[in-house]
Design a protein around this motif. Structure first.
Motif, short mmCIF file in Angstrom:
data_model
loop_
_atom_site.label_atom_id
_atom_site.label_comp_id
_atom_site.label_asym_id
_atom_site.label_seq_id
_atom_site.Cartn_x
_atom_site.Cartn_y
_atom_site.Cartn_z
N LEU A 71 0.83 -1.21 0.00
CA LEU A 71 0.00 0.00 0.00
C LEU A 71 0.86 1.26 0.00
CD1 LEU A 71 -2.81 -1.04 2.52
CD2 LEU A 71 -2.94 -0.94 0.02
N VAL A 72 1.99 1.21 0.74
CA VAL A 72 2.90 2.37 0.76
C VAL A 72 3.48 2.60 -0.63
CG1 VAL A 72 5.09 3.24 1.66
CG2 VAL A 72 3.47 2.12 3.20
N VAL A 73 3.96 1.52 -1.26
CA VAL A 73 4.55 1.66 -2.59
C VAL A 73 3.50 2.11 -3.59
CG1 VAL A 73 5.61 0.37 -4.50
CG2 VAL A 73 6.36 -0.03 -2.14
N GLN A 74 2.28 1.55 -3.47
CA GLN A 74 1.21 1.95 -4.38
C GLN A 74 0.84 3.42 -4.20
OE1 GLN A 74 -0.43 -0.41 -6.77
NE2 GLN A 74 -0.42 1.70 -7.48
N SER A 75 0.82 3.88 -2.95
CA SER A 75 0.49 5.29 -2.68
C SER A 75 1.53 6.21 -3.28
CB SER A 75 0.38 5.51 -1.16
OG SER A 75 -0.70 4.80 -0.63
N LEU A 76 2.80 5.80 -3.18
CA LEU A 76 3.87 6.60 -3.77
C LEU A 76 3.71 6.68 -5.29
CD1 LEU A 76 6.54 8.15 -3.48
CD2 LEU A 76 7.73 5.96 -3.64
N GLU A 77 3.39 5.53 -5.91
CA GLU A 77 3.21 5.53 -7.36
C GLU A 77 1.99 6.36 -7.75
OE1 GLU A 77 2.96 1.42 -8.38
OE2 GLU A 77 5.13 1.09 -8.25
N ASP A 78 0.93 6.31 -6.92
CA ASP A 78 -0.26 7.12 -7.21
C ASP A 78 0.07 8.61 -7.11
OD1 ASP A 78 -1.76 4.88 -7.59
OD2 ASP A 78 -2.70 4.90 -5.61
N ALA A 79 0.89 8.96 -6.12
CA ALA A 79 1.28 10.37 -5.97
C ALA A 79 2.08 10.84 -7.17
CB ALA A 79 2.08 10.55 -4.69
N GLU A 80 3.01 10.00 -7.63
CA GLU A 80 3.81 10.35 -8.81
C GLU A 80 2.92 10.46 -10.04
OE1 GLU A 80 6.67 7.24 -8.87
OE2 GLU A 80 8.08 8.29 -7.56
N ALA A 81 1.93 9.55 -10.14
CA ALA A 81 1.02 9.59 -11.29
C ALA A 81 0.18 10.86 -11.28
CB ALA A 81 0.11 8.36 -11.27
N ALA A 82 -0.26 11.27 -10.08
CA ALA A 82 -1.07 12.50 -9.98
C ALA A 82 -0.27 13.70 -10.44
CB ALA A 82 -1.54 12.69 -8.54
N ILE A 83 1.00 13.75 -10.09
CA ILE A 83 1.85 14.86 -10.53
C ILE A 83 2.05 14.83 -12.03
CG2 ILE A 83 4.19 15.80 -10.41
CD1 ILE A 83 4.27 14.88 -7.48
N SER A 84 2.22 13.61 -12.57
CA SER A 84 2.48 13.51 -14.01
C SER A 84 1.29 13.97 -14.83
CB SER A 84 2.85 12.07 -14.39
OG SER A 84 1.73 11.22 -14.32
N ASP A 85 0.09 13.92 -14.25
CA ASP A 85 -1.08 14.41 -14.97
C ASP A 85 -0.97 15.91 -15.28
OD1 ASP A 85 -2.42 12.06 -15.23
OD2 ASP A 85 -3.58 12.29 -13.38
N PHE A 86 -0.21 16.62 -14.46
CA PHE A 86 -0.06 18.06 -14.66
C PHE A 86 1.21 18.40 -15.44
CE2 PHE A 86 -2.62 17.48 -10.86
CZ PHE A 86 -3.69 18.31 -11.12
N SER A 87 1.89 17.36 -15.90
CA SER A 87 3.17 17.57 -16.57
C SER A 87 3.07 17.17 -18.03
CB SER A 87 4.27 16.75 -15.88
OG SER A 87 5.45 16.77 -16.64
N GLN A 88 3.82 17.85 -18.87
CA GLN A 88 3.92 17.48 -20.26
C GLN A 88 4.90 16.33 -20.46
OE1 GLN A 88 1.92 18.81 -22.67
NE2 GLN A 88 0.98 19.80 -20.89
N ASN A 89 5.61 15.96 -19.38
CA ASN A 89 6.63 14.92 -19.45
C ASN A 89 6.34 13.84 -18.42
OD1 ASN A 89 8.38 16.29 -21.43
ND2 ASN A 89 8.67 17.77 -19.77
N PRO A 90 5.39 12.93 -18.72
CA PRO A 90 5.08 11.86 -17.77
C PRO A 90 6.33 11.03 -17.48
CG PRO A 90 4.19 11.36 -19.93
CD PRO A 90 4.65 12.78 -19.98
N HIS A 91 6.39 10.49 -16.27
CA HIS A 91 7.56 9.70 -15.91
C HIS A 91 7.13 8.51 -15.06
CE1 HIS A 91 6.89 12.39 -12.50
NE2 HIS A 91 7.45 11.46 -11.75
N GLY A 92 8.05 7.58 -14.92
CA GLY A 92 7.78 6.37 -14.16
C GLY A 92 7.91 5.14 -15.04
N THR A 93 7.38 4.02 -14.55
CA THR A 93 7.53 2.74 -15.24
C THR A 93 6.17 2.15 -15.57
OG1 THR A 93 9.60 2.31 -14.05
CG2 THR A 93 8.52 0.42 -15.07
N VAL A 94 6.06 1.60 -16.78
CA VAL A 94 4.86 0.88 -17.19
C VAL A 94 5.23 -0.60 -17.32
CG1 VAL A 94 3.04 0.62 -18.92
CG2 VAL A 94 4.02 2.88 -18.48
#
Length: 300
Positions: A71-94
């Motif tokens: 849940l901690v790791v998932q929350s961190l990934e969700d937080a990063e995903a929320a930020i990427s929604d406001f960015s023109q440069n999405p980041h992270g791993t698929v």
């Protein structure tokens, strides 16, 4: 951050069943992944895994800790995903999985183009003809060919792809060319089989409607490319998506049989957990994937 990184390693090791696999998934050497687990155990002052020479399994404490760590790791990934929604440069791993043939011939070639377009996104592609559990394996997208499984997952259809029966000329010279579907009972049919695999019959399109043909052969495999190799070697008949064997058909290495009663077309689509499409990078990847795959298959 080191603690969070250790949590990520721990979660992937539990999900994938080994330190080597968990480390590889996070692009870490087995030694580094092992050290992360040991550091976590020292910090928590508990043993998280039972280790033998052949098996690694979480302890009772480890299983309880996993539920919270995930849940901690998932929350961190969700937080990063929320930020990427406001960015023109999405980041992270698929994390993506696909059947071997689809993965090699359709998905793998387009991934570099996607990464060129979104350089802050990494794509981890796992190829297997076996069924996978997206949630248990921590995957974002699963490509499939065939009947969509009953599940809570979201489905996006790419298209229906034709399937054909085919064999090598050498096999047909030796065993004869099937003239009607019932002739398949006398032939060596090469099947995609694995534990809990559904494939032990083929459904053909006839003038009377779909007809199920019970088929069998001397050997089968859980790898579709192995079946193609056996067919090319003159060992039997295969039932394949047409795009998967198009090169061999064009060269004459394989010949279509029973063209008037072909197998039912197979749905080609992708599955993803409901919450994953909230992640901008996953949404972009799925849209890109569908667009490129449809274009490639439409060209034939």
């Amino acid at each position: 951050m080191p603690y969070l990184e250790s949590l990520k390693v721990f979660v992937r090791v539990v999900e994938l069943g080994s330190i080597t696999a968990g480390g590889r998934d996070l692009r870490l050497t087995p030694a580094v992944a092992s050290n992360r687990i040991k550091e976590l155990e020292r910090r928590l002052d508990v043993r998280l895994f039972n280790r033998t020479t052949r098996k690694l399994s979480p302890t009772e404490v480890g299983r309880a800790f996993y539920d919270h760590a995930r849940l901690v790791v998932q929350s961190l990934e969700d937080a990063e995903a929320a930020i990427s929604d406001f960015s023109q440069n999405p980041h992270g791993t698929v994390h993506v999985t696909a059947p071997l043939g689809v993965g090699k011939r359709l998905v793998a070639p387009i991934i570099p183009e996607f990464v060129d377009r979104y350089p802050e996104v990494s794509v981890r592609l796992r190829l297997s003809d076996r069924k996978v559990d997206l949630l248990e394996d921590g995957l974002d997208v699963a490509l499939f060919i065939g009947k969509p499984p009953d599940s809570n997952l979201k489905l996006r259809k790419i298209l229906d792809t034709p399937r054909i029966l085919c064999a090598a000329p050498s096999y047909l010279e030796k065993r004869g060319v099937p003239q009607v579907p019932s002739d398949l009972a006398r032939h060596n049919c090469l099947l995609l089989r694995y534990p809990r695999s559904p494939e032990w019959f083929w459904t053909l399109i006839t003038a009377e409607g779909p007809k199920r043909m019970d088929v069998s052969g001397s050997y089968d495999s859980d790898d579709g490319d192995v079946l193609t190799g056996w067919a090319l070697a003159g060992r039997g008949i295969i039932n394949k998506p047409k795009f998967d064997v198009a090169t061999h058909l064009k060269s004459g290495a394989l010949v279509e049989i029973l063209p008037e009663t072909p197998p039912e077309p197979a749905m080609f689509g992708c599955l993803y957990p409901h919450r994953r499409l909230q992640d901008n990078k996953v949404r972009l990847f799925i849209d890109f994937l569908l667009d490129r795959c449809r274009a490639s298959l439409s060209r034939g």
